[in-house]
Write a protein that holds these residues in place. Structure first.
Motif, PDB file in Angstrom:
ATOM      1  N   LEU A 309       0.831  -1.207   0.000  1.00 35.66           N
ATOM      2  CA  LEU A 309       0.000   0.000   0.000  1.00 35.66           C
ATOM      3  C   LEU A 309       0.866   1.259   0.000  1.00 35.66           C
ATOM      4  N   MET A 310       1.910   1.274   0.816  1.00 37.94           N
ATOM      5  CA  MET A 310       2.762   2.461   0.879  1.00 37.94           C
ATOM      6  C   MET A 310       3.607   2.626  -0.380  1.00 37.94           C
ATOM      7  N   VAL A 311       4.051   1.497  -0.966  1.00 38.86           N
ATOM      8  CA  VAL A 311       4.775   1.587  -2.242  1.00 38.86           C
ATOM      9  C   VAL A 311       3.856   2.127  -3.327  1.00 38.86           C
ATOM     10  N   PHE A 312       2.594   1.707  -3.296  1.00 41.91           N
ATOM     11  CA  PHE A 312       1.621   2.239  -4.255  1.00 41.91           C
ATOM     12  C   PHE A 312       1.462   3.753  -4.085  1.00 41.91           C
ATOM     13  N   LEU A 313       1.445   4.235  -2.852  1.00 45.25           N
ATOM     14  CA  LEU A 313       1.287   5.669  -2.602  1.00 45.25           C
ATOM     15  C   LEU A 313       2.534   6.457  -2.993  1.00 45.25           C
ATOM     16  N   VAL A 314       3.702   5.808  -2.976  1.00 40.42           N
ATOM     17  CA  VAL A 314       4.908   6.471  -3.481  1.00 40.42           C
ATOM     18  C   VAL A 314       4.735   6.853  -4.951  1.00 40.42           C
ATOM     19  N   GLY A 315       3.932   6.044  -5.679  1.00 47.23           N
ATOM     20  CA  GLY A 315       3.657   6.355  -7.078  1.00 47.23           C
ATOM     21  C   GLY A 315       2.991   7.703  -7.280  1.00 47.23           C
ATOM     22  N   LEU A 316       2.302   8.232  -6.238  1.00 49.34           N
ATOM     23  CA  LEU A 316       1.712   9.567  -6.339  1.00 49.34           C
ATOM     24  C   LEU A 316       2.783  10.609  -6.612  1.00 49.34           C
ATOM     25  N   PHE A 317       3.908  10.527  -5.903  1.00 48.97           N
ATOM     26  CA  PHE A 317       4.979  11.502  -6.080  1.00 48.97           C
ATOM     27  C   PHE A 317       5.795  11.221  -7.339  1.00 48.97           C
ATOM     28  N   MET A 318       5.899   9.945  -7.722  1.00 50.55           N
ATOM     29  CA  MET A 318       6.616   9.614  -8.959  1.00 50.55           C
ATOM     30  C   MET A 318       5.803   9.988 -10.190  1.00 50.55           C
ATOM     31  N   GLY A 319       4.471  10.045 -10.055  1.00 45.00           N
ATOM     32  CA  GLY A 319       3.614  10.364 -11.188  1.00 45.00           C
ATOM     33  C   GLY A 319       3.415  11.837 -11.443  1.00 45.00           C
ATOM     34  N   THR A 320       4.098  12.690 -10.674  1.00 46.62           N
ATOM     35  CA  THR A 320       3.943  14.138 -10.867  1.00 46.62           C
ATOM     36  C   THR A 320       4.915  14.687 -11.904  1.00 46.62           C
ATOM     37  N   GLY A 321       5.582  13.806 -12.641  1.00 50.52           N
ATOM     38  CA  GLY A 321       6.503  14.292 -13.670  1.00 50.52           C
ATOM     39  C   GLY A 321       5.804  15.088 -14.753  1.00 50.52           C
ATOM     40  N   SER A 322       4.533  14.732 -15.051  1.00 49.19           N
ATOM     41  CA  SER A 322       3.799  15.488 -16.072  1.00 49.19           C
ATOM     42  C   SER A 322       3.494  16.906 -15.601  1.00 49.19           C
ATOM     43  N   ALA A 446       1.884   4.324 -12.970  1.00 51.17           N
ATOM     44  CA  ALA A 446       0.947   4.394 -14.098  1.00 51.17           C
ATOM     45  C   ALA A 446      -0.405   4.939 -13.649  1.00 51.17           C
ATOM     46  N   PHE A 447      -0.902   4.473 -12.501  1.00 50.03           N
ATOM     47  CA  PHE A 447      -2.213   4.934 -12.030  1.00 50.03           C
ATOM     48  C   PHE A 447      -2.190   6.423 -11.715  1.00 50.03           C
ATOM     49  N   PHE A 448      -1.195   6.868 -10.971  1.00 49.13           N
ATOM     50  CA  PHE A 448      -1.175   8.272 -10.575  1.00 49.13           C
ATOM     51  C   PHE A 448      -0.776   9.179 -11.737  1.00 49.13           C
ATOM     52  N   SER A 449      -0.001   8.667 -12.696  1.00 52.00           N
ATOM     53  CA  SER A 449       0.275   9.463 -13.897  1.00 52.00           C
ATOM     54  C   SER A 449      -1.011   9.696 -14.677  1.00 52.00           C
ATOM     55  N   ALA A 450      -1.845   8.639 -14.793  1.00 51.72           N
ATOM     56  CA  ALA A 450      -3.131   8.799 -15.477  1.00 51.72           C
ATOM     57  C   ALA A 450      -4.036   9.764 -14.722  1.00 51.72           C
TER      58      ALA A 450
END
Length: 552
Positions: A309-322, A446-450
């Motif tokens: 769950l926490m690794v998934f939430l890290v994707g929020l910050f990784m997906g802000t590249g756009s 991918a989820f947070f980038s979308a």
């Protein structure tokens, strides 16, 4: 009901005649040769060979994200195809993970490296020559699969060198910074090559490293087994096909949802339906097989699902590249090399995070403190970006935020990896690592980038409408701007303001979400970590090999 696995001949012999079975196992162990290299290879040369192989495997990819802009123009295709190809490489690594031990117990290390490096070189040439985005996606999927097998053969020896006593925290504190720094340096140099020449040259630039690695393996690696050969128990290929299928369907949904107009598209609807069917079929099959491809029972453990769950939430910050790209490319007009230079400033933060992890492991601080530090620094990085959102921002205004992102990334990856491995045996650890790769490298980003892409698109439209609704020819400022730059100039200035407002709004949402994540981590009960079991990874590896050899 769960089917009972039939007894193997070797297992029957052990119970009928334990002494004879023990002699057979000792004979098999006598066929194993310690080390990787020939006896005549000096240790410094062996270390240099291993270093070259590690850097080659870590930096070789089927698609370099810093060059996506150039590739879109060169191939005349949508950026979504290339994004899907990038995530397909991670999915290929996931699919290879359940097969690692089985292949390792059947094929010699030298043969694995020769096959994987040769396949990687051939696929690299294919990526350089192809003009079909579908071929690019397939090539990246296969390249990720071969890369995973090669990485396992170089990571295990590197782990023994970095942490001879088997301390996993110390290994993560050294290896994660090295691997992430190698990726960032590779992104910068590939962006520079593509900018100065063309994006195809990047693949040709990687070929000498692959050929050199092939030559080193051929000359210096011995041709003996590193672990005993185990009976081939077979692979549930249907489960493997289901796993690949629903991950690639999810990849398509997350990458093409915006282009296909989300659920108004029949393609997205069909892909979602097929995804749900394959996921349910896969889960049912894993619970009914005697030897499932992935043991889903480990998801009941608190440390495993909590880490996922926490690794998934890290994707929020990784997906802000756009969000950053909308500002740096859309407003400030930075070229790809400048953007890669900004991302290269993650390196000081990564190095600082590595030292921080090393001393945390030395003094054995609590994992919750480390996770709070990682998410806190990641959130502060976006606060720094928020205050620098203006049309006069320079390259130097993004350096601090990039360094803080690097610090937060390496701290969270290493800490959550240690937490997920707590109290797991080697076989369970392989399953947990498979899920970690799925959520860390694919599902989360991918989820947070979308999600961020959806917010940026609709936010720009809403802000543009709000700015334009009170503008008419009678307004003095509007009339002056129209006379000075024309209608097109007026529209351009309003669009810039709409993008700036949207960037600030999205960063604000990310900061609020970061605060909520920090509050959730603060109340989450991590439990007591068994550090002795985390250290004894060597015993776990030997136990997994023995299990594969004797009872598989």
């Amino acid at each position: 009901m769960r089917k009972r696995a039939p007894k193997r001949e070797e297992e029957k012999n052990y119970w009928l005649c334990p002494r004879r079975a023990t002699k057979e196992r000792k004979y098999k162990m006598s066929e194993v040769k310690k080390g990787l290299f020939h006896d005549w290879v000096p240790k410094p040369v062996g270390l240099l060979v291993l270093l070259v192989l590690t850097l080659t495997v870590l930096t070789t990819n089927g698609l370099y994200t810093a060059n996506i802009t150039d590739m879109v123009g060169g191939l005349g295709t949508l950026a979504e195809y290339l994004t899907m190809a990038n995530f397909a490489s991670s999915i290929g690594m996931v699919v290879a993970f359940p097969l690692l031990l089985k292949v390792k117990s059947q094929v010699r290390t030298r043969h694995i490296l020769l096959i994987c490096l040769s396949a990687t070189a051939a696929l690299t040439l294919l990526c350089a020559h192809t003009t079909s985005p579908q071929v690019m996606i397939l090539a990246n999927f296969l390249l990720g699969t071969f890369k995973m097998f090669a990485m396992m053969e170089v990571i295990i020896p590197v782990m023994g060198m970095i942490s001879p006593d088997g301390n996993r925290g110390r290994f993560y504190a050294v290896f994660y910074p090295i691997s992430i720094i190698a990726g960032q340096a590779s992104a910068y140099f590939t962006a520079q090559l593509a900018y100065d020449y063309n994006w195809q040259l990047v693949y040709y630039f990687m070929l000498p490293g692959l050929l050199l690695s092939l030559a080193l393996v051929t000359v210096f690696y011995h041709n003996e087994r590193s672990i005993p050969k185990a009976p081939w128990t077979g692979v549930d290929w249907l489960s493997l096909l289901q796993l690949s299928g629903f991950l690639m369907l999810l990849n398509y949904i997350l990458c093409f949802a915006k282009v296909e107009d989300y659920f108004n598209s029949l393609y997205i609807q069909g892909a979602c339906l097929a995804f749900v069917v394959l996921v349910l079929w896969f889960i049912r099959r894993q619970f009914t097989l005697a030897q499932p491809l992935l043991n889903l029972a480990i998801l009941k453990r608190r440390n495993v699902w909590g880490a996922l769950l926490m690794v998934f939430l890290v994707g929020l910050f990784m997906g802000t590249g756009s969000i950053q790209s909308a500002l740096t490319v859309g407003i400030l007009k930075f070229n790809p090399v400048t953007n890669a230079q900004i991302n290269l400033w993650m390196v000081p933060g990564i190095v600082a995070g590595g030292f921080f992890l090393f001393f945390w492991n030395k003094y054995q601080r609590r994992l919750k403190e480390m996770v709070l530090v990682g998410f806190g620094v990641y959130t502060l990085a976006h606060v720094v970006m928020y205050v620098n959102v203006h049309p006069g921002a320079g390259v130097q205004d993004f350096y601090l935020a990039s360094a803080m992102k690097g610090f937060g990334m390496v701290v969270l990856f290493a800490t959550l990896g240690v937490y997920a491995a707590d109290k797991l045996q080697m076989q369970e650890m392989f399953t947990a690592s498979t899920f970690l790769i799925i959520f860390r490298s694919f599902v989360g980003p991918a989820f947070f980038s979308a999600l961020v892409s959806y917010g940026m698109y609709h936010g720009q439209i809403d802000n543009l409408n709000q700015l334009a609704q009170n503008m008419d020819a009678l307004h003095p400022a509007v009339a002056a701007r129209a006379l000075a730059s024309g209608v097109q100039g007026l529209y351009g200035s309003v669009t810039v303001q709409a993008v700036l407002l949207t960037v600030q709004e999205m960063l604000g949402y990310v900061i609020l979400a970061g605060g909520a994540i920090l509050a959730g981590v603060a109340v989450f009960r991590f439990g007591k970590i068994n550090r002795r079991k985390l250290v004894n990874w060597r015993k776990k590896w030997r136990a997994a090999v023995a299990f594969q050899t004797i009872t598989s």
